[in-house]
Enzyme design. Structure first.
Site, PDB file in Angstrom:
ATOM      1  CG  ASP A  26      -2.073   0.980   1.088  1.00  0.00           C
ATOM      2  OD1 ASP A  26      -2.414   1.365  -0.057  1.00  0.00           O
ATOM      3  OD2 ASP A  26      -2.621   1.381   2.131  1.00  0.00           O
ATOM      4  CG  HIS A  43      -0.643   1.779  -9.254  1.00  0.00           C
ATOM      5  ND1 HIS A  43      -0.784   1.521  -7.914  1.00  0.00           N
ATOM      6  CD2 HIS A  43      -1.763   2.466  -9.627  1.00  0.00           C
ATOM      7  CE1 HIS A  43      -1.934   2.033  -7.490  1.00  0.00           C
ATOM      8  NE2 HIS A  43      -2.543   2.618  -8.507  1.00  0.00           N
ATOM      9  CB  SER A  71      -8.873  -5.383  -2.294  1.00  0.00           C
ATOM     10  OG  SER A  71      -9.534  -4.169  -2.571  1.00  0.00           O
ATOM     11  CB  SER A  72     -13.195  -8.177  -3.684  1.00  0.00           C
ATOM     12  OG  SER A  72     -13.075  -8.144  -2.278  1.00  0.00           O
ATOM     13  CG  LEU A 137       9.152 -17.433  -2.875  1.00  0.00           C
ATOM     14  CD1 LEU A 137       9.150 -17.311  -1.356  1.00  0.00           C
ATOM     15  CD2 LEU A 137       9.568 -16.094  -3.481  1.00  0.00           C
TER      16      LEU A 137
HETATM   17  C1  IPE Z   1      -5.518  -2.715   0.091  1.00  0.00           C
HETATM   18  O1  IPE Z   1      -5.143  -1.387  -0.158  1.00  0.00           O
HETATM   19  C2  IPE Z   1      -5.488  -3.511  -1.154  1.00  0.00           C
HETATM   20  C3  IPE Z   1      -4.219  -3.629  -1.843  1.00  0.00           C
HETATM   21  C4  IPE Z   1      -3.066  -3.159  -1.494  1.00  0.00           C
HETATM   22  C5  IPE Z   1      -4.279  -4.370  -3.048  1.00  0.00           C
HETATM   23  P1  IPE Z   1      -6.206  -0.230  -0.316  1.00  0.00           P
HETATM   24  O2  IPE Z   1      -5.439   1.022  -0.465  1.00  0.00           O
HETATM   25  O3  IPE Z   1      -7.181  -0.568  -1.388  1.00  0.00           O
HETATM   26  O4  IPE Z   1      -6.958  -0.289   1.094  1.00  0.00           O
HETATM   27  P2  IPE Z   1      -7.927   0.758   1.795  1.00  0.00           P
HETATM   28  O5  IPE Z   1      -9.004   1.101   0.817  1.00  0.00           O
HETATM   29  O6  IPE Z   1      -7.099   1.980   2.105  1.00  0.00           O
HETATM   30  O7  IPE Z   1      -8.396   0.079   3.020  1.00  0.00           O
HETATM   31  C1  IPE Z   2      -1.746   0.125  -3.298  1.00  0.00           C
HETATM   32  O1  IPE Z   2      -1.480   1.481  -3.360  1.00  0.00           O
HETATM   33  C2  IPE Z   2      -1.959  -0.489  -4.657  1.00  0.00           C
HETATM   34  C3  IPE Z   2      -3.332  -0.951  -4.930  1.00  0.00           C
HETATM   35  C4  IPE Z   2      -4.332  -0.917  -4.094  1.00  0.00           C
HETATM   36  C5  IPE Z   2      -3.569  -1.493  -6.240  1.00  0.00           C
HETATM   37  P1  IPE Z   2      -2.655   2.530  -3.365  1.00  0.00           P
HETATM   38  O2  IPE Z   2      -3.075   2.778  -4.776  1.00  0.00           O
HETATM   39  O3  IPE Z   2      -3.753   2.113  -2.464  1.00  0.00           O
HETATM   40  O4  IPE Z   2      -1.916   3.810  -2.805  1.00  0.00           O
HETATM   41  P2  IPE Z   2      -2.510   4.868  -1.780  1.00  0.00           P
HETATM   42  O5  IPE Z   2      -2.985   4.093  -0.578  1.00  0.00           O
HETATM   43  O6  IPE Z   2      -3.632   5.568  -2.454  1.00  0.00           O
HETATM   44  O7  IPE Z   2      -1.349   5.756  -1.479  1.00  0.00           O
HETATM   45 MG    MG Z   3      -4.116   2.433  -0.502  1.00  0.00          MG
END
Ligand code: IPE
Ligand code: IPE
Ligand code: MG
Length: 253
Positions: A26, A43, A71-72, A137
């Protein structure tokens, strides 16, 4: 029968190096924003960290690395961002599977597949088939994954296979073989980058006794040194699994 005993059914062996690390990658968007870049640049950069983590975990002797990629609930994001992530997913699969296979890495994908484009599903199936016999792994990518979906799909699959359970009692041993990660022990260490202290519907069932580690470092800035700090923190933990301190043997780590 499940391949691995559940942490609530029996006290698992605890190793100095976590056997299974699960990570929520994240902070990509905020990493980019800080640099006045579009979110998607985060990303893209995040893929570099992913590659680095696979390499580092492989070298450290970690057996299972599980990464939350989508995530879903991430379908709720703006359409352009979702499309970019799908494109990136496809590119990374195309570019990396060969290299992973050469390193003996077994690739697995967990999550729903029915909402992905057919070309992504074909690519996932080909990548899994190609690396299935590898003994290094095990890298699991959670994509269109949700912890609640996992428990529900396992329940449905169990009832399809064993309709007699509808009127009987379902226990852990009956259900766990149908969970998405039945091929792996439960995670020893959970790492979430990006500063949020939540699970965001990741492996809800499997994290029952996992040691949780949260860091403010954004995913694209997370590196081997940061991973080592997480593992060092893990080594300080006393994994009691419900017992008292006095009942534990001295740890050799
Ligand atoms: C969780 O991150 C999902 C992934 C990293 C794939 P999010 O950024 O989507 O989570 P929330 O919405 O802040 O909880
Ligand atoms: C996690 O980074 C990647 C995915 C959820 C795909 P974010 O895109 O959630 O990045 P922030 O949380 O907005 O910084
Ligand atoms: Mg995020």
């Amino acid at each position: 029968m499940a391949l691995f005993k559940s942490s609530t059914q029996a006290v698992p062996e605890v190793a100095c190096v976590p056997r299974h690390i699960a990570m929520i990658m994240d902070g990509n968007g905020r990493w980019a924003k800080k640099r006045f870049l579009p979110r998607v640049a985060g990303h893209k950069q995040g893929v570099e960290t992913l590659r680095e983590m696979v390499k580092a975990c492989d070298e450290l002797g970690v057996e299972f690395l599980t990464l939350f990629a989508f995530s879903s609930e991430n379908w709720r994001r703006p359409q352009e961002e979702v499309s970019f992530l799908m494109g990136l997913f496809l590119t990374v699969l195309e570019r990396e599977v060969n290299k992973l296979d050469k390193k003996g890495i077994r690739l697995k994908l967990i999550g729903r597949r029915d909402r992905f484009a057919p070309e992504i599903v074909r690519m996932i199936e080909a990548a899994e088939a190609r690396t299935a016999a590898n003994t290094g792994l095990t890298l699991t990518i959670a994509a269109d994954y949700g912890g609640r979906w996992d428990v529900l799909q396992a329940t449905q699959a169990l009832l399809r296979a064993r309709p007699d359970f509808a009127t009987g009692t379902v226990d852990e041993d009956a259900l766990t073989p149908y969970l998405a990660m039945s091929y792996a022990p439960e995670p020893d260490l959970f790492v979430r980058t990006g500063g949020e202290a939540r699970i965001s519907n990741f492996l809800l069932w499997q994290l029952a006794y996992t040691e949780l580690y949260f860091t403010d470092v954004f995913w694209p800035d997370f590196d081997r040194a940061q991973l080592q700090i997480a593992i060092d923190s893990y080594r300080q933990r006393e994994r009691r699994f419900g017992r008292t301190s006095e009942q534990l043997k001295e740890s050799a780590c």
